[in-house]
Design an enzyme around this catalytic site. Structure first.
Site, PDB file in Angstrom:
ATOM      1  N   SER A 168       0.850  -1.185   0.000  1.00  0.00           N
ATOM      2  CA  SER A 168       0.000   0.000   0.000  1.00  0.00           C
ATOM      3  C   SER A 168       0.885   1.234   0.000  1.00  0.00           C
ATOM      4  CB  SER A 168      -0.882   0.007   1.258  1.00  0.00           C
ATOM      5  OG  SER A 168      -1.537   1.246   1.434  1.00  0.00           O
TER       6      SER A 168
ATOM      7  N   TYR B  88      -1.948  -0.438  11.003  1.00  0.00           N
ATOM      8  CA  TYR B  88      -2.000  -0.849   9.599  1.00  0.00           C
ATOM      9  C   TYR B  88      -0.731  -0.422   8.868  1.00  0.00           C
ATOM     10  CZ  TYR B  88      -3.534  -1.097   4.724  1.00  0.00           C
ATOM     11  OH  TYR B  88      -3.638  -1.376   3.372  1.00  0.00           O
TER      12      TYR B  88
END
Length: 240
Positions: free
Chosen positions: A133, A146
């Site tokens: 990501s 995260y």
């Protein structure tokens, strides 16, 4: 004849499903892994073995890979796509959400990679593609745990690439920005979900999973002596 076997984790929706459809159209046999077997089977792809597997279960992942190799031959590519994005503030986020992300975003990547890597090294060929990501390269509000897992994916990918490059094995990191998937729906804090949705709308929307699938295919389909080490992509309106 079909092209070599590709394993895709988290293949029941979003990026995983889009990649499965695309690589199937390109002629590859597939092993599709997810917890929702019905969604895998709804894809109705030829030469695709669908198995209900929680990728945090390393024995189950390894068994499914052995089964697929018995049917289609050696794994030529592994796409570590399964993941969880559970946003929250460390001060009050449920700790089991940290555990879930570490188990799925980090440890499951290692387990699946370990299941295919010895064969790739022996054959001196193969590709491991890790779906990370933009949050593996920079921080965002309410993303602490995260972000930690995705920074780990970037670091593990680069270190693994250095380890296996002498054996002709490629390691690729795909780092999308916001994508229209189910990931956000699992966040338990409704205000954070609402704020994220507003941020995404202000950026003009998120990427279609098909765009990410095409980036994956582009990296994978390069000549064996070419490694696209990292692709970072996001909607043009996403500033951060």
């Amino acid at each position: 004849m079909t092209k070599p076997l590709v394993v895709i984790t988290g293949a029941s929706s979003g990026i995983g499903a889009a990649t499965a459809r695309l690589l199937s159209a390109h002629g590859h046999s597939l092993l599709l892994l997810a917890r929702r077997l019905d969604k895998l089977e709804e894809l109705s792809l030829p030469d695709a073995l669908c198995r209900k597997v929680d990728v945090t279960d390393r024995a189950a992942v390894a068994a499914a890979i052995r089964e697929a190799e018995g049917r289609y031959g050696p794994v030529d590519a592994l796409i570590n796509n399964a993941g969880a994005m559970l946003l929250g503030r460390i001060v009050d986020q449920p700790e089991d959400e940290w555990d879930r992300m570490i188990d799925l975003n980090v440890k499951a990547v290692l387990h699946a990679t370990r299941a295919v890597l010895p064969g790739m090294v022996d054959r001196r060929a193969g590709t491991v593609i890790n779906i990370s990501s933009v949050a593996g390269r920079k921080t965002f509000p309410n993303h602490t745990a995260y972000v930690g897992t995705k920074f780990a994916v970037h670091a593990m990918s680069e270190n693994l690439r250095e380890e296996v490059a002498p054996y002709g094995v490629r390691v690729v990191t795909i780092a999308p920005g916001a994508v229209e998937t189910e990931l956000l729906s699992h966040t338990s804090d409704e205000q954070i979900k609402n704020d994220y949705a507003e941020w995404k709308a202000a950026a003009g929307g998120a990427l279609d999973p098909q765009v990410v699938a095409e980036a994956i295919a582009y990296a994978y389909e390069q000549p064996p002596n070419v490694t696209i080490r990292e692709i970072v992509l996001a909607a043009t309106g996403q500033e951060s």
